[in-house]
Scaffold this motif. Structure first.
Motif: not given
Length: 106
Positions: A6-9, A18-23, A27-29
Motif C-alpha cells: 500500500d504505497l505510491m510514489v 510501488v510493487l515491492d520494497a526493501t529498506l 520496484r515500481l510499475e
C-alpha cells in the motif's frame, strides 16, 4: 497470497504504484523515460479507504538501477528513519501483522 503493497510514489511528476520494497530498493510499475542519476521522489501510504495519504509523504533520493516494460527498480541513496518506518509499516500491513511498538514508535 499477500496483499498489494500500500504505497505510491511521486516520480517525475507522476504518481506510480510501488510493487515491492526493501529498506534499500523499490520496484515500481513501469515509469519509463526517467533519466539516469539521482532523483528526488516522495513515497505515500495508501489508507484503508484506498486514498493516497499525501499528508504522510516521505521524501527520498533514489537512483534508477533498472527499467523495462514491466517495472522500474530504484535504489535509495540514503535510507532515513522516516523512510524505513514507512516501508516497514507497509510491508507488515501487507503480511497482516501489526508493526506498532510503543517504545520505538513503529
Amino acid at each position: 497470497m499477500p496483499r498489494k503493497l500500500d504505497l505510491m510514489v511521486m516520480i517525475g511528476g507522476r504518481m506510480v504504484r510501488v510493487l515491492d520494497a526493501t529498506l534499500r530498493t523499490i520496484r515500481l510499475e513501469t515509469v519509463g523515460g526517467v533519466a539516469p542519476g539521482d532523483i528526488r521522489i516522495t513515497l505515500y501510504p495508501i489508507g484503508g479507504d484506498g486514498r493516497v495519504e499525501t499528508e504522510a509523504g516521505v521524501e527520498a533520493v533514489a537512483r534508477v538501477i533498472d527499467q523495462n516494460d514491466k517495472a522500474s527498480h530504484l535504489a535509495f541513496i540514503v535510507s532515513t528513519y522516516p523512510l524505513s518506518k514507512l516501508i516497514i509499516s507497509s510491508l507488515a500491513h501487507r503480511q497482516g501483522i501489526e508493526p506498532y511498538h510503543r517504545k520505538i514508535g513503529l
